[in-house]
Design an enzyme around this catalytic site. Structure first.
Site, mmCIF file in Angstrom:
data_model
loop_
_atom_site.group_PDB
_atom_site.id
_atom_site.type_symbol
_atom_site.label_atom_id
_atom_site.label_comp_id
_atom_site.label_asym_id
_atom_site.label_seq_id
_atom_site.Cartn_x
_atom_site.Cartn_y
_atom_site.Cartn_z
ATOM 1 N NE ARG A 126 -4.050 -2.017 1.933
ATOM 2 C CZ ARG A 126 -3.956 -3.041 2.758
ATOM 3 N NH1 ARG A 126 -3.038 -3.039 3.715
ATOM 4 N NH2 ARG A 126 -4.764 -4.062 2.646
ATOM 5 C CE LYS A 148 -0.612 13.492 -14.739
ATOM 6 N NZ LYS A 148 -0.963 13.964 -16.094
ATOM 7 C CD GLU A 190 6.809 15.577 -22.809
ATOM 8 O OE1 GLU A 190 6.091 16.580 -22.622
ATOM 9 O OE2 GLU A 190 6.358 14.415 -22.888
ATOM 10 C CE LYS A 232 5.286 17.208 -14.341
ATOM 11 N NZ LYS A 232 5.344 15.966 -15.071
ATOM 12 C CD GLU A 242 -4.067 15.869 -15.956
ATOM 13 O OE1 GLU A 242 -2.913 15.440 -15.850
ATOM 14 O OE2 GLU A 242 -4.822 15.603 -16.885
ATOM 15 N NE ARG A 246 0.650 16.571 -13.098
ATOM 16 C CZ ARG A 246 1.324 15.802 -12.279
ATOM 17 N NH1 ARG A 246 1.084 15.833 -10.983
ATOM 18 N NH2 ARG A 246 2.259 14.989 -12.738
ATOM 19 C CG ASN A 250 -1.902 15.846 -20.315
ATOM 20 O OD1 ASN A 250 -1.010 15.017 -20.307
ATOM 21 N ND2 ASN A 250 -2.710 16.047 -19.289
ATOM 22 C CG HIS A 253 0.861 14.645 -23.767
ATOM 23 N ND1 HIS A 253 1.542 15.810 -24.034
ATOM 24 C CD2 HIS A 253 1.698 13.904 -22.987
ATOM 25 C CE1 HIS A 253 2.722 15.778 -23.429
ATOM 26 N NE2 HIS A 253 2.840 14.643 -22.792
ATOM 27 C CG HIS A 257 -1.126 9.672 -24.839
ATOM 28 N ND1 HIS A 257 -1.723 10.079 -23.672
ATOM 29 C CD2 HIS A 257 0.205 9.747 -24.598
ATOM 30 C CE1 HIS A 257 -0.806 10.389 -22.777
ATOM 31 N NE2 HIS A 257 0.378 10.199 -23.315
ATOM 32 C CG HIS A 270 5.833 10.122 -24.485
ATOM 33 N ND1 HIS A 270 4.464 9.950 -24.486
ATOM 34 C CD2 HIS A 270 6.065 11.237 -23.730
ATOM 35 C CE1 HIS A 270 3.902 10.905 -23.763
ATOM 36 N NE2 HIS A 270 4.849 11.708 -23.297
HETATM 37 P P1 NAD Z 1 12.639 5.562 -22.083
HETATM 38 O O1 NAD Z 1 12.505 5.423 -20.642
HETATM 39 O O2 NAD Z 1 12.204 4.426 -22.942
HETATM 40 O O3 NAD Z 1 14.146 5.926 -22.410
HETATM 41 C C1 NAD Z 1 14.523 6.119 -23.750
HETATM 42 C C2 NAD Z 1 15.698 5.209 -24.150
HETATM 43 O O4 NAD Z 1 16.912 5.749 -23.640
HETATM 44 C C3 NAD Z 1 15.602 3.799 -23.592
HETATM 45 O O5 NAD Z 1 16.119 2.913 -24.539
HETATM 46 C C4 NAD Z 1 16.510 3.881 -22.371
HETATM 47 O O6 NAD Z 1 16.988 2.627 -21.966
HETATM 48 C C5 NAD Z 1 17.607 4.744 -22.882
HETATM 49 N N1 NAD Z 1 18.374 5.489 -21.906
HETATM 50 C C6 NAD Z 1 17.968 6.012 -20.737
HETATM 51 N N2 NAD Z 1 18.926 6.783 -20.208
HETATM 52 C C7 NAD Z 1 19.992 6.706 -21.036
HETATM 53 C C8 NAD Z 1 21.281 7.282 -21.031
HETATM 54 N N3 NAD Z 1 21.642 8.161 -20.101
HETATM 55 N N4 NAD Z 1 22.136 6.975 -22.029
HETATM 56 C C9 NAD Z 1 21.746 6.136 -23.036
HETATM 57 N N5 NAD Z 1 20.517 5.586 -23.115
HETATM 58 C C10 NAD Z 1 19.654 5.872 -22.117
HETATM 59 O O7 NAD Z 1 11.835 6.835 -22.617
HETATM 60 P P2 NAD Z 1 11.687 8.318 -22.068
HETATM 61 O O8 NAD Z 1 11.589 9.160 -23.255
HETATM 62 O O9 NAD Z 1 12.679 8.632 -21.021
HETATM 63 O O10 NAD Z 1 10.270 8.284 -21.331
HETATM 64 C C11 NAD Z 1 9.099 8.034 -22.041
HETATM 65 C C12 NAD Z 1 8.052 7.506 -21.070
HETATM 66 O O11 NAD Z 1 7.789 8.498 -20.082
HETATM 67 C C13 NAD Z 1 6.726 7.194 -21.730
HETATM 68 O O12 NAD Z 1 6.261 5.959 -21.267
HETATM 69 C C14 NAD Z 1 5.810 8.310 -21.263
HETATM 70 O O13 NAD Z 1 4.464 7.904 -21.195
HETATM 71 C C15 NAD Z 1 6.383 8.606 -19.912
HETATM 72 N N6 NAD Z 1 6.083 9.951 -19.413
HETATM 73 C C16 NAD Z 1 5.620 10.060 -18.153
HETATM 74 C C17 NAD Z 1 5.356 11.303 -17.618
HETATM 75 C C18 NAD Z 1 4.911 11.428 -16.204
HETATM 76 O O14 NAD Z 1 4.532 12.522 -15.780
HETATM 77 N N7 NAD Z 1 4.984 10.376 -15.413
HETATM 78 C C19 NAD Z 1 5.588 12.458 -18.386
HETATM 79 C C20 NAD Z 1 6.088 12.310 -19.674
HETATM 80 C C21 NAD Z 1 6.339 11.049 -20.180
HETATM 81 N N1 GLY Z 2 3.423 14.977 -18.150
HETATM 82 C C1 GLY Z 2 2.149 15.325 -17.650
HETATM 83 C C2 GLY Z 2 2.075 15.541 -16.166
HETATM 84 O O1 GLY Z 2 2.978 15.265 -15.427
HETATM 85 O O2 GLY Z 2 1.068 15.950 -15.690
#
Ligand code: NAD
Ligand code: GLY
Length: 368
Positions: A126, A148, A190, A232, A242, A246, A250, A253, A257, A270
């Site tokens: 939990r 998130k 972003e 942010k 949100e 917030r 998006n 997005h 998405h 993404h």
């Molecule tokens: P990712 O986590 O897939 O990383 C991108 C690639 O880079 C992967 O292959 C990873 O292994 C590699 N990598 C990571 N760090 C590295 C480094 N320093 N050197 C070399 N390679 C490296 O993708 P991302 O773009 O970081 O994140 C995308 C995800 O984040 C999506 O799932 C999206 O939905 C999510 N997201 C979440 C939020 C949130 O608020 N929680 C906001 C935006 C995006």
């Molecule tokens: N990336 C969208 C949020 O964090 O709200």
């Protein structure tokens, strides 16, 4: 734009008793002073993937003292692994290690790892502590901040999840030196988003600085990360779950998405999907009479300078977009809610886009 003279910047995310710091600087990974204060107890589970582990796992572990019980889960790389099955592997590892409610998860990697490890932390017994150590630009400027967490469902992006704040965010800017250019561009989408939704000065600075950012100039990248995290943190402090402002984060997005889900997770990054989505949102804002054609051209040029896609996937019809956009989490009572731009630097939630205008945009927007 200027920064503090110190190599390290700390920004607060102000959420009452759940407030936490974002530390930004070079070489933070492996320095014990940054992780230790945020550990809940002696049990530590590092969650990472098979691409990041060879690069940074040992350095991270050097920042954890010998008297801790440190374990690790190394998941396969990629958006396709952002699933409940992967979270189950994290739960299994925690249970196999006999970890209790005073354990701490450390997410070492990009947004995929951060979202999954965060959700595992939110749900294990939990809720247990977790720390974000983001290693992609996208995760450093966006996903690691704000709590998130979650996974994808085959029918929709990020459909399963929870709000669960980390205890700290540790951004080691040196990790960006190993990031492939395509991933850097995805993160820049972003960064551009913050300028478009809330900060026209930042947008102009980005237009002037894009070549330095793409060239991995450390000082310029650090400024972009700081400004993005500051924006942010402000938004999250105002509206953690949100209910209103917030949602503006998006921008692009809803379209993005839809692209990611339609193409199969991992085909379009993404940030790439968000980039194309922001151009679609800008074009729609123009058709509503809010943005000038010259504003849309500025958005297009900036995305182009960041090497982001300016066209939607060739095999996506307007009906494919609409079917997936109807699933968006922002929609309420069957109304499509889009984030659009009243001006560059000023976004709004819009529920009254004439359906025929949206359909025409989806039909007419360029395809790759
Ligand atoms: P990712 O986590 O897939 O990383 C991108 C690639 O880079 C992967 O292959 C990873 O292994 C590699 N990598 C990571 N760090 C590295 C480094 N320093 N050197 C070399 N390679 C490296 O993708 P991302 O773009 O970081 O994140 C995308 C995800 O984040 C999506 O799932 C999206 O939905 C999510 N997201 C979440 C939020 C949130 O608020 N929680 C906001 C935006 C995006
Ligand atoms: N990336 C969208 C949020 O964090 O709200």
């Amino acid at each position: 734009m200027t920064s503090s003279d110190d190599a390290l910047t700390t920004l607060p995310v102000s959420l009452g008793e759940r407030s936490y710091p974002i530390h930004i600087g070079p070489g933070l990974l492996g320095d014990p002073q940054w992780l230790a204060p945020h550990l809940a107890g002696r049990q530590v589970m590092v969650v990472t993937n098979d691409r990041v582990a060879p690069l940074y796992l040992e350095a991270l572990k050097q920042g954890l003292s010998d008297d801790l019980d440190v374990r690790e889960v190394i998941l396969p790389d990629g958006e396709a692994t952002k699933s409940l099955a992967s979270v189950e592997r994290i739960w299994d590892a925690l249970l196999a290690a006999g970890f209790n409610r005073r354990c701490t998860l450390i997410a070492l990697g990009g947004g995929v790892i951060g979202d999954m490890a965060g959700y595992a932390a939110a749900s294990y017994q939990r809720g247990v502590a977790f720390i974000q150590v983001p290693t992609t630009l996208l995760a450093q400027v966006d996903s690691s901040v704000g709590g998130k967490t979650g996974v994808n469902h085959p029918r929709g992006k990020n459909m399963i999840g929870a709000f669960w704040q980390p205890r700290a965010v540790l951004i080691d800017t040196e990790t960006l030196t190993t990031l492939p250019p395509r991933e850097l561009s995805a993160g820049l989408a972003e960064v551009i988003k913050y300028g478009l939704i809330r900060d026209s000065d930042f947008l102009a600075w980005l237009e002037a600085s894009m070549a330095m950012l793409r060239g991995l100039d450390t000082a310029t990248l650090t400024l972009a990360i700081e400004r993005s995290c500051r924006l942010k943190a402000e938004i999250v402090a105002e509206d953690e779950t949100e209910q209103n402002v917030r949602a503006l984060l998006n921008l692009g997005h809803t379209f993005g998405h839809a692209i990611e889900t339609h193409q199969g997770y991992g085909q379009w990054l993404h940030g790439e999907a968000v980039g194309a989505g922001m151009l679609m949102a800008s074009e729609l804002s123009h058709r509503l009479g809010w943005l000038d054609a010259s504003d849309v051209a500025r958005v297009r040029h900036l995305l182009e300078a960041a090497d982001l896609p300016l066209a939607a996937p060739g095999d996506m019809r307007a009906e494919d977009f609409l079917a997936l956009m109807r699933l968006d989490k922002k929609n309420l009572d069957d109304r499509l809610r889009l984030i659009l731009l009243r001006r560059l630097g000023d976004a709004c939630v819009h529920e009254a886009t004439p359906p025929e205008m949206l359909v025409r945009l989806l039909e007419e927007f360029p395809r790759a």
